[in-house]
Design an enzyme around this catalytic site. Structure first.
Site, PDB file in Angstrom:
ATOM      1  N   ALA A   3       2.484   8.391  -6.596  1.00  0.00           N
ATOM      2  CA  ALA A   3       1.862   7.601  -7.569  1.00  0.00           C
ATOM      3  C   ALA A   3       2.870   6.337  -7.837  1.00  0.00           C
ATOM      4  CB  ALA A   3       0.745   8.007  -8.519  1.00  0.00           C
TER       5      ALA A   3
ATOM      6  N   GLU B 295      17.157   3.983  -6.977  1.00  0.00           N
ATOM      7  CA  GLU B 295      17.766   2.877  -7.639  1.00  0.00           C
ATOM      8  C   GLU B 295      17.541   3.299  -8.821  1.00  0.00           C
ATOM      9  OE1 GLU B 295      15.288  -0.612  -6.463  1.00  0.00           O
ATOM     10  OE2 GLU B 295      14.542   0.057  -4.617  1.00  0.00           O
TER      11      GLU B 295
ATOM     12  N   LYS C 112      11.330   3.389 -13.493  1.00  0.00           N
ATOM     13  CA  LYS C 112      11.334   5.222 -13.080  1.00  0.00           C
ATOM     14  C   LYS C 112      12.370   5.857 -13.899  1.00  0.00           C
ATOM     15  CE  LYS C 112       9.892   6.435  -8.981  1.00  0.00           C
ATOM     16  NZ  LYS C 112       8.783   7.141  -8.484  1.00  0.00           N
TER      17      LYS C 112
HETATM   18  P1  NAD Z   1       3.526   2.885  -1.790  1.00  0.00           P
HETATM   19  O1  NAD Z   1       3.177   1.556  -3.000  1.00  0.00           O
HETATM   20  O2  NAD Z   1       3.433   3.443  -0.695  1.00  0.00           O
HETATM   21  O3  NAD Z   1       2.237   4.214  -3.096  1.00  0.00           O
HETATM   22  C1  NAD Z   1       1.713   3.834  -4.181  1.00  0.00           C
HETATM   23  C2  NAD Z   1       0.214   4.569  -3.987  1.00  0.00           C
HETATM   24  O4  NAD Z   1       0.820   5.163  -5.272  1.00  0.00           O
HETATM   25  C3  NAD Z   1      -0.638   4.119  -3.109  1.00  0.00           C
HETATM   26  O5  NAD Z   1      -1.569   4.528  -2.489  1.00  0.00           O
HETATM   27  C4  NAD Z   1      -1.121   3.627  -4.755  1.00  0.00           C
HETATM   28  O6  NAD Z   1      -2.400   3.357  -4.545  1.00  0.00           O
HETATM   29  C5  NAD Z   1      -0.938   4.769  -5.469  1.00  0.00           C
HETATM   30  N1  NAD Z   1      -1.151   4.855  -6.989  1.00  0.00           N
HETATM   31  C6  NAD Z   1      -1.029   3.234  -7.612  1.00  0.00           C
HETATM   32  N2  NAD Z   1      -0.481   3.555  -9.690  1.00  0.00           N
HETATM   33  C7  NAD Z   1      -1.521   4.085  -9.490  1.00  0.00           C
HETATM   34  C8  NAD Z   1      -2.612   5.061 -10.041  1.00  0.00           C
HETATM   35  N3  NAD Z   1      -2.525   3.802 -11.560  1.00  0.00           N
HETATM   36  N4  NAD Z   1      -3.400   6.269 -10.406  1.00  0.00           N
HETATM   37  C9  NAD Z   1      -3.473   6.750  -8.809  1.00  0.00           C
HETATM   38  N5  NAD Z   1      -2.995   6.186  -7.851  1.00  0.00           N
HETATM   39  C10 NAD Z   1      -2.029   4.835  -8.107  1.00  0.00           C
HETATM   40  O7  NAD Z   1       4.431   4.309  -2.601  1.00  0.00           O
HETATM   41  P2  NAD Z   1       5.294   4.904  -1.631  1.00  0.00           P
HETATM   42  O8  NAD Z   1       6.809   4.148  -1.223  1.00  0.00           O
HETATM   43  O9  NAD Z   1       4.577   5.636  -1.233  1.00  0.00           O
HETATM   44  O10 NAD Z   1       6.519   5.658  -3.059  1.00  0.00           O
HETATM   45  C11 NAD Z   1       5.892   6.566  -3.466  1.00  0.00           C
HETATM   46  C12 NAD Z   1       7.075   7.356  -4.415  1.00  0.00           C
HETATM   47  O11 NAD Z   1       8.049   7.715  -4.087  1.00  0.00           O
HETATM   48  C13 NAD Z   1       6.886   6.406  -5.373  1.00  0.00           C
HETATM   49  O12 NAD Z   1       7.318   6.927  -7.048  1.00  0.00           O
HETATM   50  C14 NAD Z   1       8.489   6.006  -5.446  1.00  0.00           C
HETATM   51  O13 NAD Z   1       9.074   5.607  -6.276  1.00  0.00           O
HETATM   52  C15 NAD Z   1       8.726   6.649  -4.639  1.00  0.00           C
HETATM   53  N6  NAD Z   1      10.181   6.521  -3.544  1.00  0.00           N
HETATM   54  C16 NAD Z   1      10.028   5.497  -2.318  1.00  0.00           C
HETATM   55  C17 NAD Z   1      10.606   5.307  -1.888  1.00  0.00           C
HETATM   56  C18 NAD Z   1      10.514   4.090  -0.407  1.00  0.00           C
HETATM   57  O14 NAD Z   1      11.427   3.776  -0.024  1.00  0.00           O
HETATM   58  N7  NAD Z   1       9.491   3.953  -0.550  1.00  0.00           N
HETATM   59  C19 NAD Z   1      11.496   6.163  -1.553  1.00  0.00           C
HETATM   60  C20 NAD Z   1      12.615   7.066  -3.136  1.00  0.00           C
HETATM   61  C21 NAD Z   1      11.272   7.091  -3.864  1.00  0.00           C
HETATM   62  O1  DAU Z   2      15.844   2.537  -2.358  1.00  0.00           O
HETATM   63  C1  DAU Z   2      14.728   3.519  -2.610  1.00  0.00           C
HETATM   64  C2  DAU Z   2      13.747   2.617  -2.663  1.00  0.00           C
HETATM   65  O2  DAU Z   2      13.460   1.566  -1.550  1.00  0.00           O
HETATM   66  C3  DAU Z   2      12.070   2.865  -3.290  1.00  0.00           C
HETATM   67  O3  DAU Z   2      12.361   3.295  -4.633  1.00  0.00           O
HETATM   68  C4  DAU Z   2      11.385   1.381  -3.677  1.00  0.00           C
HETATM   69  O4  DAU Z   2      10.676   2.177  -3.753  1.00  0.00           O
HETATM   70  C5  DAU Z   2      11.246   0.748  -1.846  1.00  0.00           C
HETATM   71  O5  DAU Z   2      10.871  -0.218  -2.495  1.00  0.00           O
HETATM   72  C6  DAU Z   2      12.939   1.108  -1.211  1.00  0.00           C
HETATM   73  O6  DAU Z   2      13.037  -0.477  -2.290  1.00  0.00           O
HETATM   74  P1  DAU Z   2      14.124  -1.529  -1.200  1.00  0.00           P
HETATM   75  O7  DAU Z   2      13.934  -2.230  -2.697  1.00  0.00           O
HETATM   76  O8  DAU Z   2      15.775  -1.349  -0.784  1.00  0.00           O
HETATM   77  O9  DAU Z   2      13.473  -1.331  -0.846  1.00  0.00           O
HETATM   78  P2  DAU Z   2      12.850  -3.589   0.686  1.00  0.00           P
HETATM   79  O10 DAU Z   2      11.991  -2.584   1.904  1.00  0.00           O
HETATM   80  O11 DAU Z   2      11.829  -3.751  -1.050  1.00  0.00           O
HETATM   81  O12 DAU Z   2      14.019  -3.707   0.340  1.00  0.00           O
HETATM   82  C7  DAU Z   2      15.094  -3.651   1.200  1.00  0.00           C
HETATM   83  C8  DAU Z   2      16.073  -4.760   1.126  1.00  0.00           C
HETATM   84  O13 DAU Z   2      15.832  -5.769   2.655  1.00  0.00           O
HETATM   85  C9  DAU Z   2      16.687  -5.007  -0.058  1.00  0.00           C
HETATM   86  O14 DAU Z   2      17.576  -4.725  -0.106  1.00  0.00           O
HETATM   87  C10 DAU Z   2      15.673  -6.423  -0.323  1.00  0.00           C
HETATM   88  C11 DAU Z   2      15.776  -6.912   1.787  1.00  0.00           C
HETATM   89  N1  DAU Z   2      14.597  -7.595   1.818  1.00  0.00           N
HETATM   90  C12 DAU Z   2      13.563  -7.174   1.691  1.00  0.00           C
HETATM   91  C13 DAU Z   2      12.477  -7.782   2.002  1.00  0.00           C
HETATM   92  C14 DAU Z   2      10.975  -7.625   1.541  1.00  0.00           C
HETATM   93  C15 DAU Z   2      15.193  -9.004   2.596  1.00  0.00           C
HETATM   94  O15 DAU Z   2      16.391  -9.004   2.441  1.00  0.00           O
HETATM   95  N2  DAU Z   2      13.745  -9.725   3.025  1.00  0.00           N
HETATM   96  C16 DAU Z   2      12.255  -8.995   2.585  1.00  0.00           C
HETATM   97  O16 DAU Z   2      11.774  -9.775   2.661  1.00  0.00           O
END
Ligand code: NAD
Ligand code: DAU
Length: 370
Positions: free
Chosen positions: A83, A138, A166
């Site tokens: 979360a 990040e 984070k």
């Molecule tokens: P997401 O935004 O898709 O999902 C987050 C979820 O957390 C949602 O279902 C939301 O309702 C829930 N949530 C938010 N606040 C809450 C609260 N206060 N109580 C209970 N639930 C709550 O996120 P994601 O992309 O699935 O990322 C999940 C985890 O992985 C995060 O901790 C993120 O930092 C980490 N992460 C994401 C990526 C990525 O590329 N998306 C990469 C590395 C790590």
């Molecule tokens: O590296 C892990 C992270 O990856 C996670 O911890 C984050 O939760 C997840 O959101 C993601 O972060 P980024 O900022 O790297 O992801 P995002 O998809 O927002 O952007 C990826 C790259 O693309 C970044 O360099 C910004 C660029 N971007 C993003 C968007 C949304 C664009 O150029 N245009 C856009 O509209």
């Protein structure tokens, strides 16, 4: 047999993890705790709702009493903490929610776990327990083009409010292990993509915009590099950490698949052209627009996975092309899922974030690239 409490299980990675876990460990208990923010979708869990070992609880991770009650009544011995507020651009526009959920929420979970798992008369069922923190690359900040990838000893240097929260959460997790003996592990992972990702992140945003003939807004010069990992490989990595990881340790997970953002958009457009040669907007790359850069934008992320490989046998199964094909197939086959997200709240976000960029005349045609 494990009994898991999965926070954020209705989000992108959390939902994929729940599907993965029940498919591979059908006898384990999986309880999801999710408050359902804009990013959390019950529909993402539809196919497991009837599973006898699955339960969904709508609630906030900051509600310590609720978390303690759940850990006790479900006899949960494993907490996998997804979360979070997860979108960097939203953290730039409004950091407060990130402090609340990512820092205060994580601390609340740690307090609850400590109270239930470590108190003097705790059940012997909790002698072995695990608090797994799902974190991000990040926290390490940005890399130059020739610098070695992030490893587990790279110093933390977060750039965005998201990354800073984070990082704070990771430090709290580590402190609860060192100070109180809570059995914790942490994984720091690179950019994920795959099914159920909210269309604010690069790949689903570009895909859904391309399908609708909307501009594909690339920030700055599009030369920022991310290390892409198919979401199921992340889930497999977390499974390995839970099964083989050492308590108190951190593991970096990534795809060894560095790509510039411009490359990602070009590859995606090429796939779409192949799948839909007669689409009204083909060639889809003609929709590309360069827009004002993200403030504090990290130039490059890359992950050294050698510790996870050596200690856990971690190895991603998908490369970027195969993972992207699966992702496109999923979005094309699940239009109802993503169309339901394009509501007024979503339009407000698009307007607040991209509208100003477009109105200020910062959209530039793709031809300006050459
Ligand atoms: P997401 O935004 O898709 O999902 C987050 C979820 O957390 C949602 O279902 C939301 O309702 C829930 N949530 C938010 N606040 C809450 C609260 N206060 N109580 C209970 N639930 C709550 O996120 P994601 O992309 O699935 O990322 C999940 C985890 O992985 C995060 O901790 C993120 O930092 C980490 N992460 C994401 C990526 C990525 O590329 N998306 C990469 C590395 C790590
Ligand atoms: O590296 C892990 C992270 O990856 C996670 O911890 C984050 O939760 C997840 O959101 C993601 O972060 P980024 O900022 O790297 O992801 P995002 O998809 O927002 O952007 C990826 C790259 O693309 C970044 O360099 C910004 C660029 N971007 C993003 C968007 C949304 C664009 O150029 N245009 C856009 O509209």
């Amino acid at each position: 047999m494990r009994r898991l409490l999965v926070t954020g299980g209705a989000g992108f990675i959390g939902a994929n993890f729940v599907h993965y876990w029940l498919r591979n460990h059908p006898d384990d208990r999986v309880v999801v705790l999710d408050v359902l923010t804009y990013a959390g979708r019950r529909a993402s869990l539809a196919s497991v709702e009837r599973h006898s070992n699955f339960r969904f609880v709508r609630g906030d991770i900051r509600d310590q009493a609720l978390v303690e009650a759940l850990l006790k009544e479900e006899r949960a011995d494993t907490l996998v903490h997804f979360a979070a507020e997860s979108h960097v651009d939203r953290s730039i526009l409004g950091p407060d929610a990130f402090i609340e959920t990512n820092v205060i929420g994580t601390h609340s979970l740690l307090k609850a776990a400590r109270n239930i798992w470590l108190k003097e008369n705790a059940s012997s069922a909790f002698e072995r327990h695990r608090f797994h923190q799902v974190s991000t690359d990040e926290v390490y900040g940005t890399l130059g083009p020739d610098e070695p990838p992030f490893c587990e000893t790279t110093p933390y240097a977060p750039s965005s409010p998201y990354a800073a929260t984070k990082a704070a959460a990771d430090h709290l997790v580590r402190s609860y292990h060192r100070t109180y003996g809570l059995q914790t592990t942490t994984s720091n992972c690179s950019n994920n993509y795959g099914p159920y990702q909210f269309p604010e992140k690069l790949i689903p945003l570009m895909l859904i915009n391309a399908l609708q003939g909307r501009p594909l807004p690339v920030y700055g010069d599009g030369q920022q590099v991310r290390d892409w990992l198919y979401v199921e490989d992340h889930c497999r990595g977390i499974e390995l950490v839970l099964e083989k990881g050492h308590v108190g340790e951190t593991y970096n997970l990534g795809g060894r698949s560095e790509k510039t953002n411009l490359d990602v958009v070009q590859i995606l457009c090429r796939h779409l052209d192949e799948l839909m040669p007669d689409a009204a907007y083909a060639p889809h790359i003609s929709l590309l627009s360069f827009v004002r850069d993200r403030p504090g934008h990290d130039r490059r992320y890359a992950i050294d996975t050698s510790k996870a490989k050596a200690e856990l046998g971690y190895q991603p199964q998908e490369d970027f092309e195969s993972g992207l094909r699966k992702t496109l197939a999923w979005y094309l086959g699940n239009e109802l899922w993503w169309r339901a997200l394009l509501d007024a709240h979503y339009q407000d976000w698009i307007e607040a974030h991209y509208g100003r960029r477009a109105r200020n005349g910062t959209f530039q045609p793709y031809s300006s690239l050459t």
